[in-house]
Enzyme design. Sequence first.
Site, short mmCIF file in Angstrom:
data_model
loop_
_atom_site.label_atom_id
_atom_site.label_comp_id
_atom_site.label_asym_id
_atom_site.label_seq_id
_atom_site.Cartn_x
_atom_site.Cartn_y
_atom_site.Cartn_z
N CYS A 1 -7.91 -1.53 6.24
CA CYS A 1 -7.15 -1.49 5.68
C CYS A 1 -7.33 -1.91 4.89
O CYS A 1 -8.53 -3.04 4.68
CB CYS A 1 -6.17 -2.56 6.39
SG CYS A 1 -4.66 -3.18 5.64
N GLU B 1 1.91 -6.72 -4.41
CA GLU B 1 2.37 -4.88 -4.44
C GLU B 1 3.09 -4.28 -3.59
O GLU B 1 3.35 -4.98 -2.20
CB GLU B 1 1.11 -4.16 -4.35
CG GLU B 1 0.01 -3.85 -3.50
CD GLU B 1 -0.62 -2.46 -3.40
OE1 GLU B 1 -1.11 -1.57 -3.21
OE2 GLU B 1 -2.27 -3.83 -4.28
N CYS C 1 -1.38 -0.12 1.46
CA CYS C 1 -1.26 -1.45 0.45
C CYS C 1 -2.37 -2.09 0.11
O CYS C 1 -3.23 -2.16 0.76
CB CYS C 1 -0.31 -2.37 1.24
SG CYS C 1 1.14 -2.24 1.02
N HIS D 1 -2.73 1.30 17.80
CA HIS D 1 -3.66 1.57 17.05
C HIS D 1 -4.78 2.36 17.76
O HIS D 1 -5.21 3.31 17.59
CB HIS D 1 -4.41 1.17 15.40
CG HIS D 1 -3.09 0.59 14.88
ND1 HIS D 1 -2.01 1.42 14.33
CD2 HIS D 1 -3.36 -0.51 14.11
CE1 HIS D 1 -1.44 1.16 13.23
NE2 HIS D 1 -2.35 -0.48 13.10
N CYS E 1 -8.64 -6.02 9.73
CA CYS E 1 -8.44 -4.94 10.43
C CYS E 1 -9.85 -3.64 9.41
O CYS E 1 -9.32 -3.23 8.45
CB CYS E 1 -7.12 -3.48 10.43
SG CYS E 1 -6.12 -5.09 11.37
N1 SAH Z 1 -0.50 -6.87 9.11
C1 SAH Z 1 0.74 -5.99 9.35
C2 SAH Z 1 1.97 -5.40 8.39
C3 SAH Z 1 1.10 -5.12 7.28
S1 SAH Z 1 0.35 -3.72 7.80
C4 SAH Z 1 0.50 -5.10 10.57
O1 SAH Z 1 -0.54 -5.17 10.38
O2 SAH Z 1 1.09 -4.63 11.14
C5 SAH Z 1 1.93 -2.56 7.97
C6 SAH Z 1 0.87 -0.93 8.19
O3 SAH Z 1 0.11 -0.18 7.92
C7 SAH Z 1 0.16 -1.19 10.06
O4 SAH Z 1 0.51 -0.58 10.64
C8 SAH Z 1 -1.42 -1.32 9.24
O5 SAH Z 1 -1.91 -0.79 10.65
C9 SAH Z 1 -0.67 0.07 8.27
N2 SAH Z 1 -2.15 0.95 7.85
C10 SAH Z 1 -2.33 -0.36 6.77
N3 SAH Z 1 -3.69 0.07 6.06
C11 SAH Z 1 -3.75 1.92 5.90
C12 SAH Z 1 -4.24 2.38 6.32
N4 SAH Z 1 -5.40 2.52 5.60
N5 SAH Z 1 -3.50 3.92 6.33
C13 SAH Z 1 -2.82 3.95 7.26
N6 SAH Z 1 -1.77 2.60 7.64
C14 SAH Z 1 -1.93 1.91 7.67
FE1 SF4 Z 2 -4.96 -5.57 9.58
FE2 SF4 Z 2 -3.88 -4.61 7.23
FE3 SF4 Z 2 -1.63 -5.15 8.16
FE4 SF4 Z 2 -3.42 -7.87 8.23
S1 SF4 Z 2 -2.33 -5.87 6.98
S2 SF4 Z 2 -3.18 -7.50 10.41
S3 SF4 Z 2 -5.86 -5.92 7.80
S4 SF4 Z 2 -3.63 -4.15 8.99
#
Ligand code: SAH
Ligand code: SF4
Length: 354
Positions: free
Chosen positions: A118, A91, A337, A220, A115
């Site tokens: 996520c 997506e 995402c 975070h 994480c």
């Molecule tokens: N894997 C990489 C990039 C993709 S995630 C990373 O973790 O940085 C992109 C951003 O969206 C990251 O900062 C991640 O922590 C945040 N993110 C993921 N799930 C989220 C959620 N449910 N609410 C808010 N931010 C979120």
């Molecule tokens: Fe963490 Fe999601 Fe980023 Fe993967 S995509 S590193 S699980 S925040």
Amino acid sequence: MSEMCEKQVLLGMSADDIAKLPLCEGFRARQIYGHLMDGRTFDEMTSLPKELRAALSSKYVASPVEILRIFKGKSGTKKYLYRLLDGGLIEGVYMPHDYGDTLCISTQIGCRMGCKFCASGLDGLLRNLTPAEMLGEVICANRENGGTAKKRAVTNIVLMGSGEPFDNYDNVLAFLDAVSAEGGINISERNISLSTSGVAPKIRQFAMSGHKVTLSISLHAPFDALRSSLMPINKAYPIAEVISAARYYFEKTGRRVIFEYTLIKGENDSDACAKELARLTRGFPAHVNLIRLNEVKESALKTPEKDATEAFKNKLTEIGVSATIRRSLGGDIEGACGQLRRRYLEENGEGEGK
Ligand code: SAH
Ligand code: SF4
């Protein structure tokens, strides 16, 4: 695997490499490359003779990505569900801004970082995306918004969709080369941001790669125990290593680093967290991007109230940290995402690959 998958994919190749392929020799290569960058199918490449178009489509695949569904949100935001040649689903989010339109792209199907907040990591990593697939996300969305390679609708890209870009390092770098290539869609690396969960050795390697994108690091949490409980990668690369790699990135590239900080109610939104975050990001040009958690139904973590978010930001600003609250990215359309793909799979059966 379908017959389609065995055909060679042309998108992602340079015009020079296309010219080495049967049916694509000479001046045809540049024509084909131009059409691919505009997002055309072989059928739509009407500057080519009809027989050639038919021959090309029996031998090659133009793009490995198609848009399966579009979900429209507030203020022009759209969310795409794309389908790949093997049936895999990814997506992306399209966000119009006054300075240009931004596309958020995925770099992997799923993610192995796990994480807690996520949705992308809930089922682990399915596979890496190829450079052509990442480029395909950009080309499809650009076309869907009325853009061509020369007159772009997508002007900015963020690698913030599903996946950890530095867990797919070589393909991501090849994608950056392809998307910024002159003569192609040519999106300048200055308009591209890459977000990593903090794979410290790769941050250092990337600093030396010559690429000029903006680096965002998902922090975070400012304390190791808390960060490890939210982001398991912290056990491999604890905060001190991540900050040291971020400083190194600044020293080598001269570019300030963005720290992403997703606020989670009662977990990382205390004054003590703000103070420690300020201490960590002091001494080199850095900026903190505060994100309000997009609640994911599989997790009990909650988003803080708007007031608490403001208070956290004000606390940081008081201590002298440059900080902003990021506008929610498509929160009204299964924003986080990984959520959209999951919902599609739930509603349509575990349909991937079929
Ligand atoms: N894997 C990489 C990039 C993709 S995630 C990373 O973790 O940085 C992109 C951003 O969206 C990251 O900062 C991640 O922590 C945040 N993110 C993921 N799930 C989220 C959620 N449910 N609410 C808010 N931010 C979120
Ligand atoms: Fe963490 Fe999601 Fe980023 Fe993967 S995509 S590193 S699980 S925040």
